[in-house]
Design a protein around this motif. Structure first.
Motif, PDB file in Angstrom:
ATOM      1  N   GLU A 117      -0.352   4.464 -14.943  1.00  0.00           N
ATOM      2  CA  GLU A 117       0.889   4.735 -14.443  1.00  0.00           C
ATOM      3  C   GLU A 117       1.261   6.245 -13.654  1.00  0.00           C
ATOM      4  O   GLU A 117       1.515   6.607 -12.536  1.00  0.00           O
ATOM      5  CB  GLU A 117       2.140   4.605 -15.433  1.00  0.00           C
ATOM      6  N   THR A 118       0.451   6.969 -14.065  1.00  0.00           N
ATOM      7  CA  THR A 118       0.457   8.571 -13.704  1.00  0.00           C
ATOM      8  C   THR A 118      -0.355   8.603 -12.490  1.00  0.00           C
ATOM      9  O   THR A 118       0.180   9.086 -11.662  1.00  0.00           O
ATOM     10  CB  THR A 118      -0.058   9.572 -14.821  1.00  0.00           C
ATOM     11  N   ALA A 119      -1.361   8.009 -12.444  1.00  0.00           N
ATOM     12  CA  ALA A 119      -2.302   8.171 -11.182  1.00  0.00           C
ATOM     13  C   ALA A 119      -1.470   7.345  -9.943  1.00  0.00           C
ATOM     14  O   ALA A 119      -1.522   8.014  -8.718  1.00  0.00           O
ATOM     15  CB  ALA A 119      -3.465   7.152 -11.256  1.00  0.00           C
ATOM     16  N   ILE A 120      -0.847   6.421 -10.030  1.00  0.00           N
ATOM     17  CA  ILE A 120      -0.017   5.518  -8.992  1.00  0.00           C
ATOM     18  C   ILE A 120       1.032   6.465  -8.846  1.00  0.00           C
ATOM     19  O   ILE A 120       1.379   6.851  -7.394  1.00  0.00           O
ATOM     20  CB  ILE A 120       0.409   4.206  -9.608  1.00  0.00           C
ATOM     21  N   ALA A 121       1.818   7.088  -9.643  1.00  0.00           N
ATOM     22  CA  ALA A 121       2.853   7.998  -9.205  1.00  0.00           C
ATOM     23  C   ALA A 121       2.359   9.268  -8.338  1.00  0.00           C
ATOM     24  O   ALA A 121       2.935   9.657  -7.409  1.00  0.00           O
ATOM     25  CB  ALA A 121       3.596   8.619 -10.401  1.00  0.00           C
ATOM     26  N   MET A 122       1.194   9.660  -8.774  1.00  0.00           N
ATOM     27  CA  MET A 122       0.481  11.186  -8.154  1.00  0.00           C
ATOM     28  C   MET A 122       0.166  10.408  -6.757  1.00  0.00           C
ATOM     29  O   MET A 122       0.502  11.316  -5.528  1.00  0.00           O
ATOM     30  CB  MET A 122      -0.687  11.417  -8.818  1.00  0.00           C
ATOM     31  N   ALA A 123      -0.405   9.306  -6.712  1.00  0.00           N
ATOM     32  CA  ALA A 123      -0.868   8.677  -5.099  1.00  0.00           C
ATOM     33  C   ALA A 123       0.390   8.457  -4.270  1.00  0.00           C
ATOM     34  O   ALA A 123       0.411   8.798  -3.102  1.00  0.00           O
ATOM     35  CB  ALA A 123      -1.770   7.432  -5.301  1.00  0.00           C
ATOM     36  N   ARG A 124       1.531   8.023  -4.750  1.00  0.00           N
ATOM     37  CA  ARG A 124       2.569   7.952  -4.042  1.00  0.00           C
ATOM     38  C   ARG A 124       3.146   9.231  -3.426  1.00  0.00           C
ATOM     39  O   ARG A 124       3.519   9.390  -2.395  1.00  0.00           O
ATOM     40  CB  ARG A 124       3.745   6.981  -4.804  1.00  0.00           C
ATOM     41  N   MET A 125       3.491  10.112  -4.420  1.00  0.00           N
ATOM     42  CA  MET A 125       3.741  11.250  -3.931  1.00  0.00           C
ATOM     43  C   MET A 125       3.045  12.188  -3.052  1.00  0.00           C
ATOM     44  O   MET A 125       3.436  12.820  -2.149  1.00  0.00           O
ATOM     45  CB  MET A 125       4.078  12.277  -5.364  1.00  0.00           C
ATOM     46  N   ALA A 126       1.555  12.073  -3.222  1.00  0.00           N
ATOM     47  CA  ALA A 126       0.793  12.796  -2.349  1.00  0.00           C
ATOM     48  C   ALA A 126       0.734  11.988  -1.052  1.00  0.00           C
ATOM     49  O   ALA A 126       0.580  12.756   0.213  1.00  0.00           O
ATOM     50  CB  ALA A 126      -0.872  12.588  -2.830  1.00  0.00           C
ATOM     51  N   THR A 127       0.830  10.741  -0.725  1.00  0.00           N
ATOM     52  CA  THR A 127       0.715  10.293   0.659  1.00  0.00           C
ATOM     53  C   THR A 127       1.930   9.835   1.104  1.00  0.00           C
ATOM     54  O   THR A 127       2.016   9.706   2.372  1.00  0.00           O
ATOM     55  CB  THR A 127       0.001   8.778   0.212  1.00  0.00           C
ATOM     56  N   GLY A 128       3.164   9.733   0.336  1.00  0.00           N
ATOM     57  CA  GLY A 128       4.474   9.438   0.857  1.00  0.00           C
ATOM     58  C   GLY A 128       4.374   8.088   1.075  1.00  0.00           C
ATOM     59  O   GLY A 128       5.509   7.665   1.738  1.00  0.00           O
ATOM     60  N   SER A 129       3.448   7.306   0.724  1.00  0.00           N
ATOM     61  CA  SER A 129       3.647   5.688   0.779  1.00  0.00           C
ATOM     62  C   SER A 129       3.813   5.109  -0.716  1.00  0.00           C
ATOM     63  O   SER A 129       3.689   5.888  -1.686  1.00  0.00           O
ATOM     64  CB  SER A 129       2.384   5.481   1.388  1.00  0.00           C
ATOM     65  N   TYR A 130       4.207   3.716  -0.660  1.00  0.00           N
ATOM     66  CA  TYR A 130       4.521   3.197  -1.679  1.00  0.00           C
ATOM     67  C   TYR A 130       3.655   2.249  -2.100  1.00  0.00           C
ATOM     68  O   TYR A 130       3.391   2.036  -3.478  1.00  0.00           O
ATOM     69  CB  TYR A 130       5.989   2.805  -1.726  1.00  0.00           C
ATOM     70  N   GLU A 131       3.310   1.543  -1.274  1.00  0.00           N
ATOM     71  CA  GLU A 131       2.486   0.248  -1.638  1.00  0.00           C
ATOM     72  C   GLU A 131       1.076   0.435  -1.928  1.00  0.00           C
ATOM     73  O   GLU A 131       0.431   1.571  -1.813  1.00  0.00           O
ATOM     74  CB  GLU A 131       2.244  -0.714  -0.319  1.00  0.00           C
ATOM     75  N   VAL A 132       0.744  -0.217  -2.953  1.00  0.00           N
ATOM     76  CA  VAL A 132      -0.501  -0.098  -3.804  1.00  0.00           C
ATOM     77  C   VAL A 132      -1.440  -1.457  -3.777  1.00  0.00           C
ATOM     78  O   VAL A 132      -0.873  -2.238  -3.707  1.00  0.00           O
ATOM     79  CB  VAL A 132      -0.373   0.211  -5.230  1.00  0.00           C
ATOM     80  N   ILE A 133      -2.405  -1.337  -3.680  1.00  0.00           N
ATOM     81  CA  ILE A 133      -3.635  -2.488  -3.578  1.00  0.00           C
ATOM     82  C   ILE A 133      -4.197  -2.365  -5.186  1.00  0.00           C
ATOM     83  O   ILE A 133      -5.061  -1.449  -5.542  1.00  0.00           O
ATOM     84  CB  ILE A 133      -4.731  -2.533  -2.520  1.00  0.00           C
ATOM     85  N   ALA A 134      -4.226  -3.369  -5.871  1.00  0.00           N
ATOM     86  CA  ALA A 134      -5.247  -3.629  -6.975  1.00  0.00           C
ATOM     87  C   ALA A 134      -5.966  -5.175  -6.685  1.00  0.00           C
ATOM     88  O   ALA A 134      -5.821  -5.459  -5.728  1.00  0.00           O
ATOM     89  CB  ALA A 134      -4.271  -3.990  -8.060  1.00  0.00           C
ATOM     90  N   LEU A 135      -6.945  -5.133  -7.563  1.00  0.00           N
ATOM     91  CA  LEU A 135      -7.888  -6.215  -7.568  1.00  0.00           C
ATOM     92  C   LEU A 135      -7.575  -7.537  -8.310  1.00  0.00           C
ATOM     93  O   LEU A 135      -7.158  -7.317  -9.332  1.00  0.00           O
ATOM     94  CB  LEU A 135      -9.419  -5.550  -7.760  1.00  0.00           C
ATOM     95  N   ARG A 136      -8.105  -8.760  -7.815  1.00  0.00           N
ATOM     96  CA  ARG A 136      -7.734  -9.734  -8.490  1.00  0.00           C
ATOM     97  C   ARG A 136      -8.725  -9.687  -9.772  1.00  0.00           C
ATOM     98  O   ARG A 136      -9.517  -9.163  -9.800  1.00  0.00           O
ATOM     99  CB  ARG A 136      -8.145 -10.873  -7.979  1.00  0.00           C
ATOM    100  N   HIS A 137      -8.642 -10.243 -10.842  1.00  0.00           N
ATOM    101  CA  HIS A 137      -9.116 -10.193 -12.400  1.00  0.00           C
ATOM    102  C   HIS A 137      -9.178  -8.671 -12.950  1.00  0.00           C
ATOM    103  O   HIS A 137      -9.663  -8.469 -13.866  1.00  0.00           O
ATOM    104  CB  HIS A 137     -10.887 -10.541 -11.890  1.00  0.00           C
ATOM    105  N   SER A 138      -8.307  -8.000 -12.451  1.00  0.00           N
ATOM    106  CA  SER A 138      -8.170  -6.654 -12.967  1.00  0.00           C
ATOM    107  C   SER A 138      -7.454  -6.618 -14.132  1.00  0.00           C
ATOM    108  O   SER A 138      -6.696  -7.493 -14.363  1.00  0.00           O
ATOM    109  CB  SER A 138      -7.596  -5.455 -12.080  1.00  0.00           C
ATOM    110  N   TYR A 139      -7.415  -5.344 -14.846  1.00  0.00           N
ATOM    111  CA  TYR A 139      -6.629  -5.073 -16.071  1.00  0.00           C
ATOM    112  C   TYR A 139      -5.963  -3.541 -16.075  1.00  0.00           C
ATOM    113  O   TYR A 139      -7.031  -2.862 -16.125  1.00  0.00           O
ATOM    114  CB  TYR A 139      -7.037  -5.703 -17.215  1.00  0.00           C
ATOM    115  N   SER A 140      -5.259  -3.297 -15.957  1.00  0.00           N
ATOM    116  CA  SER A 140      -4.338  -2.032 -15.969  1.00  0.00           C
ATOM    117  C   SER A 140      -3.776  -1.470 -17.094  1.00  0.00           C
ATOM    118  O   SER A 140      -3.331  -0.281 -17.127  1.00  0.00           O
ATOM    119  CB  SER A 140      -3.898  -1.586 -14.596  1.00  0.00           C
ATOM    120  N   GLY A 141      -3.211  -2.385 -17.931  1.00  0.00           N
ATOM    121  CA  GLY A 141      -2.546  -1.832 -19.246  1.00  0.00           C
ATOM    122  C   GLY A 141      -1.386  -2.836 -19.456  1.00  0.00           C
ATOM    123  O   GLY A 141      -1.253  -3.892 -18.893  1.00  0.00           O
TER     124      GLY A 141
END
Length: 438
Positions: A117-141
């Motif tokens: 969750e923290t990594a996504i928040a950091m990435a969104r604030m650093a880039t000014g973009s919102y959309e995130v790509i994840a992978l099929r078959h993944s598990y993030s929590g």
């Protein structure tokens, strides 16, 4: 008087939510552990080749880790991140020395879910973009965002998902979604990331989050060139590359971090599990530029807890002093050779994959039909012989094998012998398993 196993099972079923599942028809109740072994309430010994979901990295009840925890408990257990403690600063500095590339700053939490969750928040604030790509078959929590990132319906907890997340193909080369052979599947799947960005997003993304080896997904292991190519593509579209090292980090794959096999330097990395040998911890690392952009008012009440920080520091000491990353490479090669030998003898094992001490077996029937029923039988027979393993995958047909990094050659051989006998028993009961075709 000690509570009986039957009574504990009954009380667990009464007072814990039914979603808190357990392995085996007759669940195991453990009382203590030592090294690579666990002991149930009846005193029976089990060789642990799953390590609490790849979390017990340096062995159960490891004396050096225990001593550090006891020492810290007697001094200070909690103050929150509003105050500075030496163990938290020490661990952050040590991670900065260990991490690949320019990763330098850490944010501590309690779990892999929070770290992601923290990594996504950091990435969104650093880039000014919102959309995130994840992978099929993944598990993030298991939070709302983490289950949205997760690429398996069974782990979404009935949630509909949050906006701003799309899923691209992972290089699941044994079941290549493009019908390619394993040697050509990886780069074909990487091309799908660019297609996904151009068709399913605004064209400018915040991040791609990748497990170097997908854990809950069934130890799916993409080729190194796949990881190299998707990192290039996400950077091309302004996004950051997040390496989710919750399961692969700290020597598990035979390198300090799983992403190092591909030579990719991530913009963010996330950790948990094996970092503190079973003590609750989560960590997000970022480059200085990305970390400085995270300007939201935020704390972590229990993140950076000095007890968990000391446990992590002691765990890293043990890994370094005993050269356990090299042991994972050495014993992982021994394990892999043995598993490949079993695959050659038993065609119900369709695929062997992984790196170091993170190895998976995918069970199939003819024409790669997923066979979760065979996994369940394999599980029951290995349990009877005192071996504990894990399972996973979208189809429930993958065995996950991940002993503590301290595992010995003799213990690897013991585990292989148990697995070999379990497979032989399955063939005796169902002879047609010896004649499965691709």
């Amino acid at each position: 008087m000690e509570t009986s196993t039957a009574e504990l099972i009954a009380r667990q079923r009464r007072y814990l939510a039914p979603s808190v599942a357990t392995y085996y028809d007759e669940p195991l109740v453990f009382s203590h552990g030592r090294g690579c072994y666990l002991f149930d309430h009846a005193g029976r010994q089990y060789l642990d080749f799953f390590g609490g979901i790849l979390t017990v990295s340096v062995g159960h009840a490891q004396e050096q880790v225990n001593a550090a925890v006891i020492d810290q408990i007697q001094k200070l257990t909690h103050v929150s991140t509003l105050y500075i403690t030496e163990p938290m600063v020490d661990l952050a500095e040590r991670l900065a020395r260990m991490a690949p590339g320019n990763l330098e700053v850490s944010f501590f939490t309690n779990s892999g879910t929070e770290a992601n969750e923290t990594a996504i928040a950091m990435a969104r604030m650093a880039t000014g973009s919102y959309e995130v790509i994840a992978l099929r078959h993944s598990y993030s929590g298991r939070s709302a965002l983490a289950t949205t990132l997760t690429g398996q319906a069974g782990w979404k907890l009935g949630m509909h998902g949050l906006p701003g997340v799309v899923h691209a193909m992972n290089a699941y080369c044994y079941r290549c979604p493009f019908g390619r052979t394993p040697d050509t599947c990886g780069l074909e799947c990487a091309k799908d990331l660019e297609e996904t960005i151009r068709t399913a997003t605004s064209g400018r993304v915040a991040a791609l989050i990748v497990e170097p080896i997908q854990g809950v997904g069934g130890f799916i292991t993409p080729p190194d060139e796949y990881l190299q190519e998707v990192a290039r593509i996400v950077h091309k579209y302004g996004g950051l590359f997040i390496a989710d090292e919750v399961q692969t980090g700290f020597g598990r794959t035979g390198r300090a971090f799983g992403i190092e096999h591909a030579g990719v330097n991530p913009d963010l990395m996330t950790f948990a599990k094996g970092l503190a040998n079973g003590h609750p911890i989560g960590a997000t690392m970022a480059t200085r530029e990305v970390g400085d952009a995270y300007k939201a008012s935020t704390i972590s009440t229990f993140g950076g807890n000095p007890v968990s920080m000391r446990a992590a520091l002691a765990t890293l000491d043990v890994i370094e002093e005993q050269d356990l990353t090299a042991n994972a490479q050495r014993q992982g090669a021994r394990l892999r050779a043995g598993l490949e030998g079993l695959k050659a003898r038993y065609p119900m094992i369709g695929d062997v994959r992984g790196k170091g001490l993170m190895q998976g077996l995918e069970f199939v029937r003819s024409h790669k039909e997923p066979a979760p029923d065979l996994v369940n039988r394999f599980f029951a027979y290995t349990k009877e012989s005192g071996l504990l393993i894990g399972k996973g995958g979208l189809y429930g047909n993958t065995v996950r094998i991940a002993p503590p990094l301290t595992v010995s050659a003799a213990q690897v051989d013991d585990a292989l012998a148990v697995m070999g006998e379990a497979l032989a028993r399955m063939v005796r009961e169902e002879p047609q398993l010896q004649h499965i075709v691709d």
